[in-house]
Motif scaffolding. Structure first.
Motif, PDB file in Angstrom:
ATOM      1  N   UNK A  73      28.584  10.610  31.687  1.00 21.23           N
ATOM      2  CA  UNK A  73      29.688  11.563  31.682  1.00 21.23           C
ATOM      3  C   UNK A  73      30.215  11.846  30.283  1.00 21.23           C
ATOM      4  N   UNK A  74      30.083  10.872  29.373  1.00 25.06           N
ATOM      5  CA  UNK A  74      30.663  11.074  28.035  1.00 25.06           C
ATOM      6  C   UNK A  74      29.840  12.050  27.175  1.00 25.06           C
ATOM      7  N   UNK A  75      28.691  12.467  27.676  1.00 26.49           N
ATOM      8  CA  UNK A  75      27.848  13.360  26.861  1.00 26.49           C
ATOM      9  C   UNK A  75      28.544  14.689  26.564  1.00 26.49           C
ATOM     10  N   UNK A  76      29.416  15.142  27.462  1.00 25.49           N
ATOM     11  CA  UNK A  76      30.106  16.413  27.212  1.00 25.49           C
ATOM     12  C   UNK A  76      31.035  16.303  26.015  1.00 25.49           C
ATOM     13  N   UNK A  77      31.436  15.073  25.659  1.00 26.88           N
ATOM     14  CA  UNK A  77      32.281  14.865  24.476  1.00 26.88           C
ATOM     15  C   UNK A  77      31.441  14.535  23.241  1.00 26.88           C
ATOM     16  N   UNK A  78      30.434  13.682  23.412  1.00 31.14           N
ATOM     17  CA  UNK A  78      29.671  13.224  22.244  1.00 31.14           C
ATOM     18  C   UNK A  78      28.711  14.280  21.714  1.00 31.14           C
ATOM     19  N   UNK A  79      28.322  15.239  22.549  1.00 25.02           N
ATOM     20  CA  UNK A  79      27.347  16.243  22.103  1.00 25.02           C
ATOM     21  C   UNK A  79      27.871  17.062  20.926  1.00 25.02           C
ATOM     22  N   UNK A  80      29.186  17.189  20.818  1.00 24.04           N
ATOM     23  CA  UNK A  80      29.759  17.981  19.737  1.00 24.04           C
ATOM     24  C   UNK A  80      29.684  17.319  18.377  1.00 24.04           C
ATOM     25  N   UNK A  81      29.247  16.062  18.297  1.00 22.33           N
ATOM     26  CA  UNK A  81      29.199  15.344  17.022  1.00 22.33           C
ATOM     27  C   UNK A  81      27.759  15.099  16.564  1.00 22.33           C
ATOM     28  N   UNK A  82      26.828  15.862  17.146  1.00 19.29           N
ATOM     29  CA  UNK A  82      25.424  15.804  16.740  1.00 19.29           C
ATOM     30  C   UNK A  82      24.909  17.227  16.592  1.00 19.29           C
ATOM     31  N   UNK A  83      23.758  17.363  15.945  1.00 24.35           N
ATOM     32  CA  UNK A  83      23.086  18.659  15.804  1.00 24.35           C
ATOM     33  C   UNK A  83      21.596  18.426  15.909  1.00 24.35           C
ATOM     34  N   UNK A  84      20.835  19.511  16.070  1.00 25.05           N
ATOM     35  CA  UNK A  84      19.419  19.378  16.374  1.00 25.05           C
ATOM     36  C   UNK A  84      18.514  19.404  15.136  1.00 25.05           C
ATOM     37  N   UNK A  85      19.054  19.777  13.975  1.00 23.88           N
ATOM     38  CA  UNK A  85      18.251  19.828  12.757  1.00 23.88           C
ATOM     39  C   UNK A  85      19.193  19.902  11.559  1.00 23.88           C
ATOM     40  N   UNK A  86      18.610  19.826  10.380  1.00 25.44           N
ATOM     41  CA  UNK A  86      19.432  19.918   9.172  1.00 25.44           C
ATOM     42  C   UNK A  86      20.108  21.281   9.087  1.00 25.44           C
ATOM     43  N   UNK A  87      19.375  22.336   9.415  1.00 21.62           N
ATOM     44  CA  UNK A  87      19.970  23.674   9.410  1.00 21.62           C
ATOM     45  C   UNK A  87      21.071  23.769  10.453  1.00 21.62           C
ATOM     46  N   UNK A  88      20.870  23.129  11.586  1.00 15.60           N
ATOM     47  CA  UNK A  88      21.883  23.123  12.636  1.00 15.60           C
ATOM     48  C   UNK A  88      23.125  22.357  12.188  1.00 15.60           C
ATOM     49  N   UNK A  89      22.936  21.280  11.428  1.00 10.79           N
ATOM     50  CA  UNK A  89      24.091  20.554  10.885  1.00 10.79           C
ATOM     51  C   UNK A  89      24.897  21.442   9.943  1.00 10.79           C
ATOM     52  N   UNK A  90      24.211  22.217   9.134  1.00  7.49           N
ATOM     53  CA  UNK A  90      24.915  23.122   8.221  1.00  7.49           C
ATOM     54  C   UNK A  90      25.675  24.196   9.005  1.00  7.49           C
ATOM     55  N   UNK A  91      25.031  24.732  10.062  1.00  7.29           N
ATOM     56  CA  UNK A  91      25.698  25.752  10.874  1.00  7.29           C
ATOM     57  C   UNK A  91      26.919  25.180  11.589  1.00  7.29           C
ATOM     58  N   UNK A  92      26.803  23.960  12.118  1.00  7.79           N
ATOM     59  CA  UNK A  92      27.953  23.313  12.772  1.00  7.79           C
ATOM     60  C   UNK A  92      29.081  23.065  11.775  1.00  7.79           C
ATOM     61  N   UNK A  93      28.717  22.707  10.549  1.00 13.34           N
ATOM     62  CA  UNK A  93      29.735  22.489   9.518  1.00 13.34           C
ATOM     63  C   UNK A  93      30.519  23.764   9.260  1.00 13.34           C
ATOM     64  N   UNK A  94      29.802  24.889   9.163  1.00  7.31           N
ATOM     65  CA  UNK A  94      30.475  26.173   8.944  1.00  7.31           C
ATOM     66  C   UNK A  94      31.378  26.515  10.129  1.00  7.31           C
ATOM     67  N   UNK A  95      30.902  26.291  11.337  1.00  6.53           N
ATOM     68  CA  UNK A  95      31.703  26.588  12.524  1.00  6.53           C
ATOM     69  C   UNK A  95      32.976  25.746  12.571  1.00  6.53           C
ATOM     70  N   UNK A  96      32.851  24.454  12.264  1.00  8.82           N
ATOM     71  CA  UNK A  96      34.037  23.590  12.259  1.00  8.82           C
ATOM     72  C   UNK A  96      35.003  24.014  11.168  1.00  8.82           C
ATOM     73  N   UNK A  97      34.460  24.324  10.006  1.00  8.62           N
ATOM     74  CA  UNK A  97      35.315  24.718   8.888  1.00  8.62           C
ATOM     75  C   UNK A  97      36.105  25.984   9.221  1.00  8.62           C
ATOM     76  N   UNK A  98      35.457  26.928   9.890  1.00  9.53           N
ATOM     77  CA  UNK A  98      36.146  28.173  10.237  1.00  9.53           C
ATOM     78  C   UNK A  98      37.033  27.985  11.464  1.00  9.53           C
ATOM     79  N   UNK A  99      36.417  27.538  12.576  1.00  8.70           N
ATOM     80  CA  UNK A  99      37.159  27.462  13.832  1.00  8.70           C
ATOM     81  C   UNK A  99      38.261  26.440  13.822  1.00  8.70           C
ATOM     82  N   UNK A 100      37.922  25.189  13.518  1.00  6.01           N
ATOM     83  CA  UNK A 100      38.946  24.129  13.512  1.00  6.01           C
ATOM     84  C   UNK A 100      39.872  24.296  12.319  1.00  6.01           C
ATOM     85  N   UNK A 101      39.333  24.788  11.187  1.00  3.74           N
ATOM     86  CA  UNK A 101      40.181  24.983  10.013  1.00  3.74           C
ATOM     87  C   UNK A 101      41.304  25.960  10.279  1.00  3.74           C
TER      88      UNK A 101
END
Length: 842
Positions: free
Chosen positions: A63-91
């Motif tokens: 059940x915790x996967x719906x929470x933990x999935x947001x702290x991983x990415x599928x590749x280095x490029x995906x990590x960079x894209x998630x970083x941009x999304x967090x910086x914009x959305x959460x920022x």
């Protein structure tokens, strides 16, 4: 000096980042967890992925996967894209809602969007949906859903303008990724955006207890913005599918095949060249595999983006172009589908039918939806350019197309193409040059250097020129006034009824006029860079000024212009601030209460010295209307003015700064300092200020002094004006000093109680600061403001009222264009060098 400025800017950016501890913390957790689990390069290992990823139509996982999935990415490029999304959305969420609410929105959005994604894929799998069932059988990770939800929720805390825009852009962007790319993460981002916006709407309505707050401006502007956004999304989406390569599985992913030119593969080029290496090399340098071919593939995207901008401005030309393009795309797609299904060699199975329903039908329906949207709102895109601009666009397009056809046909025949190609191939190759979109038939490649060069680069040249001309067309307007002379005369009549200290400047050249329906008040304005820049506030009887201000907004909306009231007093607070406008200080007007001025005391020493020196030199003040001046004095005024202009690297300024021509108005008074020999030492001009038909004040405009004139001539002239007007009016104005106080700007928020934010007007600050500092050595605005302060004036702030923060850079450029009209390219380049070389005022 520039290095110090850059370092200071870097420190400011770092300070801004330090205000986002939650955002930076989430980014740090994302990368630290990824590094410690070995997930940075290729995503979490399979055993870990089954524990932390969202299972789609597979084992649901913990059940915790719906929470933990947001702290991983599928590749280095995906990590960079998630970083941009967090910086914009959460920022943005952290800045507007605070860290705790932003964190709650991110976590809840991640979980809820994950559940929605799982439900969608399960539904698609159960119903054999080709798109959604294709996403099944995998585990998904990424911060997209949480970041989009946080951003959507944060819109509730924004003012109405930014709330509407951010929600529109968020839905448009996530929908574009979902339809054109279509991978699971894009669906989760779209789900998170919708969830966040709904949560924000609920919080706004039930917790904050305030309505959505629709802008008071006409819905015309809202509709244009929405339609332009839809067209812009449809323009960028196909390019996105090409950039993502084989990842795209969205329903509209095939649109790129009918919208963007595709370069042939190396094998196809070799086959077309019959393995001739020189031909292959030529195609790679200037042909279908060259840089020119890449540019040609981008032309449809650029064309539709230009159309989207034109639709936002309400331009009829953009409406016609967009309608034509969308009908063409729908027709070509329909033709391709019919050609496929009627091919006798093709047997359609269930999978083929499902493919057509999923991909081909949406590719036809999408442009038809845009066509329907345009036709339903056709009356909202009526802004026409000038006839001359249309003629230039049409004539230039025909000349370029005709020249391309003639030259290509000539080269085609001279280089021996008829021996290996047919006339239909020639027609198809000409279509490739003249039409930026793919054509639904195959043609042979041309042979020969000149044919290949024109085939590969001709379309680029033609269409880039057309795009440039279309953008220029957007800057032109069909004449609104049918009788400019009559409008000028009526404006003069209204200014006699009432106006401000700068209203007389509305009668100068380069101004257009808008009048209220009852013609009892009006506004003078100039159009620069798509901005309707007013000359001060409304004129006419004071009780009609509010109606004139609000009516002018509707006039600008109908023309697709950005309204901007420049150098206006705070009387416009009432009609404009409740409509989402903000005001920015642009000048301090200096007012003299002349009936109480005696020039006694230490603070008046400079003025008394100037008066005494003039008396010793037998210099007197002479008051004339320009036409009544002795010819010798008029000739000297022209000489002094030319001397002053010749000393400057740039021409005389306009807008709120008059020149020699403005002295010639029969109601303008001139004060001339003349000695016994008839030599003119200096001159000032004074503009009348009317209330109910009577002169109630005068405003200083034109100021010139002879280079060899006596020191203190300007103090003498202004002191003479004080004594001259003292018996007639209670107050005179020394006007404001434009671009002289770029370091002391003040912003007031809109009427809904929200602050505009520190960064809203920073772009305009920088443009005006650069412009003011570049012009200071030539025009001395700051020294002029310091000079006026010697007369112990009262100050009245003059404001610039604007509604759209995103228009501030355009407004800054419009102000520069208004003050320096008709600047030559060489002088513009010189001014630009001054602007970038000088440090803005601190």
């Amino acid at each position: 000096m520039s290095t110090a400025v850059e370092q200071k800017g870097n420190w400011r950016r770092l300070a801004a980042l330090r205000k986002l501890p939650l955002t930076l913390g989430l980014i740090a957790v994302l990368w630290i967890v990824g590094a410690t689990t070995g997930s940075l390069l290729a995503g979490p290992p399979e055993p870990l992925l089954e524990q932390v990823g969202i299972g789609l139509a597979v084992e649901p996982g913990p059940w915790w996967a719906v929470f933990t999935s947001g702290f991983f990415a599928s590749s280095l490029l995906d990590y960079l894209a998630c970083t941009v999304m967090i910086l914009i959305g959460v920022g943005i969420a952290e800045r507007t809602m605070g860290p705790w609410l932003a964190l709650a929105a991110f976590v809840a959005g991640s979980a809820l969007s994950a559940l929605v994604l799982v439900a969608l894929v399960e539904y698609g799998t159960d119903n054999s949906d080709q798109w959604l069932s294709f996403l099944g059988g995998e585990y998904v990770v990424g911060a997209y859903g949480g970041a989009a939800a946080a951003l959507g929720c944060s819109t509730a805390a924004l003012e109405s303008l930014w709330r509407r825009r951010l929600r529109t852009w968020l839905v448009a962007a996530t929908l574009m990724f979902a339809l054109f790319v279509g991978v699971a993460q894009t669906l989760q981002a779209l789900s998170g955006a919708v969830i966040g916006i709904l949560a924000g709407w609920a919080a706004q309505s039930w917790i904050l207890r305030r309505q959505a707050g629709k802008l008071h401006s006409s819905s015309l502007r809202e509709t244009r913005f929405l339609v332009g956004t839809v067209v812009g999304v449809f323009a960028v989406g196909p390019l996105l599918t090409q950039l993502t390569g084989t990842l795209d599985v969205g329903p509209l992913s095939v649109v790129s095949q009918v919208m963007l030119q595709a370069s042939p593969t190396a094998d196809e080029v070799r086959e077309a060249c019959d393995d001739d290496q020189s031909c292959v090399t030529l195609q790679g340098v200037v042909g279908v595999q060259s840089f020119g071919a890449t540019i040609l593939s981008l032309i449809p995207v650029l064309l539709l983006l230009v159309c989207a901008e034109g639709l936002r401005r309400g331009r009829r030309l953009a409406y016609r172009l967009t309608l034509t393009i969308q009908l063409y795309l729908a027709a070509v797609t329909t033709f391709a589908v019919l050609q496929y299904v009627t091919d006798p060699d093709v047997t359609l199975g269930n999978d083929d039918v499902g493919y057509l329903l999923l991909y081909a039908i949406p590719a036809i329906v999408a442009p038809l939806i845009i066509v329907f949207l345009l036709l339903a709102n056709r009356h909202k895109f009526r802004v026409e350019s000038s006839d001359a601009s249309y003629r230039v666009l049409g004539r230039t397009t025909l000349i370029m197309a005709g020249a391309a056809v003639a030259l290509y046909a000539l080269f085609w025949f001279l280089e021996g193409n008829p021996g290996c190609s047919t006339g239909w191939d020639l027609a198809g190759q000409l279509t490739h040059i003249l039409v930026p979109f793919p054509v639904p038939f195959v043609t042979e490649l041309p042979q020969g250097l000149l044919s290949t060069v024109l085939y590969g680069l001709g379309g680029d040249v033609i269409w880039l020129c057309i795009l440039f001309l279309v953008l220029g067309n957007y800057q032109k307007f069909r004449a609104v006034a049918t009788d400019p002379a009559a409008d000028l005369g009526h404006a003069r009549e209204l200014i006699h009824d009432g106006g401000g200290s700068l209203s007389w400047m509305a009668l100068w050249e380069n101004n257009q006029y808008w009048f209220t329906p009852d013609r009892k008040a009006g506004v003078a304005y100039q159009v620069h860079n798509g901005v309707a820049l007013t000359v001060a506030g409304p004129f006419g009887a004071a009780e009609h000024h509010a109606d004139a201000a609000t009516g002018f907004l509707a006039h600008c909306s109908a023309l697709g212009l950005t309204p901007c009231f420049y150098s206006a007093t705070d009387e416009l607070d009432g009609p404009l601030l409740p409509r989402g406008f903000r005001k920015l200080e642009v000048a301090e007007e200096t007012l003299l209460n002349i009936q109480t001025m005696t020039f006694k005391g230490k603070e008046w020493q400079n003025v008394r010295t100037a008066l005494n020196r003039a008396d010793k030199l037998s210099i007197t003040d002479q008051w004339h209307h320009y036409r009544m001046m002795p010819p010798g004095i008029r000739a000297q005024l022209a000489e002094i003015s030319e001397e002053w202009v010749a000393d400057k690297a740039l021409p005389e300024m306009g807008f709120t700064l008059g020149g020699l021509d403005e002295l010639k108005d029969p109601e303008v008074l001139c004060c001339v300092a003349v000695d016994d020999d008839g030599l003119v030492h200096g001159v000032t001009s004074w503009l009348p200020v009317f209330t109910d038909g009577a002169v109630t004040g005068w405003t200083l405009d034109f100021m010139r002094r002879r280079t060899t004139g006596f020191k203190g001539v300007m103090e003498f002239l202004i002191a003479s004006a004080v004594n001259h007007f003292k018996e007639d009016v209670p107050q005179i104005s020394l006007s404001g000093s434009p671009l002289a106080n770029t370091d002391s700007r003040n912003t007031t928020g809109s009427g809904d109680g929200t602050d505009p934010g520190e960064g809203d007007h920073s772009a305009l600050d920088r443009v005006l600061a650069l412009l003011g500092n570049a012009l200071e050595p030539m025009y001395g605005f700051k020294s002029l403001a310091a000079f006026k302060s010697r007369f112990q004036p009262e100050h009245r702030t003059l404001y610039m009222y604007y509604q759209d923060p995103l228009s501030l850079p355009s407004i800054g450029l419009a102000v520069g264009s208004a003050y320096l009209p008709g600047l030559s390219p060489a002088r513009s380049a010189g001014l630009l060098r001054h602007m970038v070389a000088r440090e803005p005022a601190q």
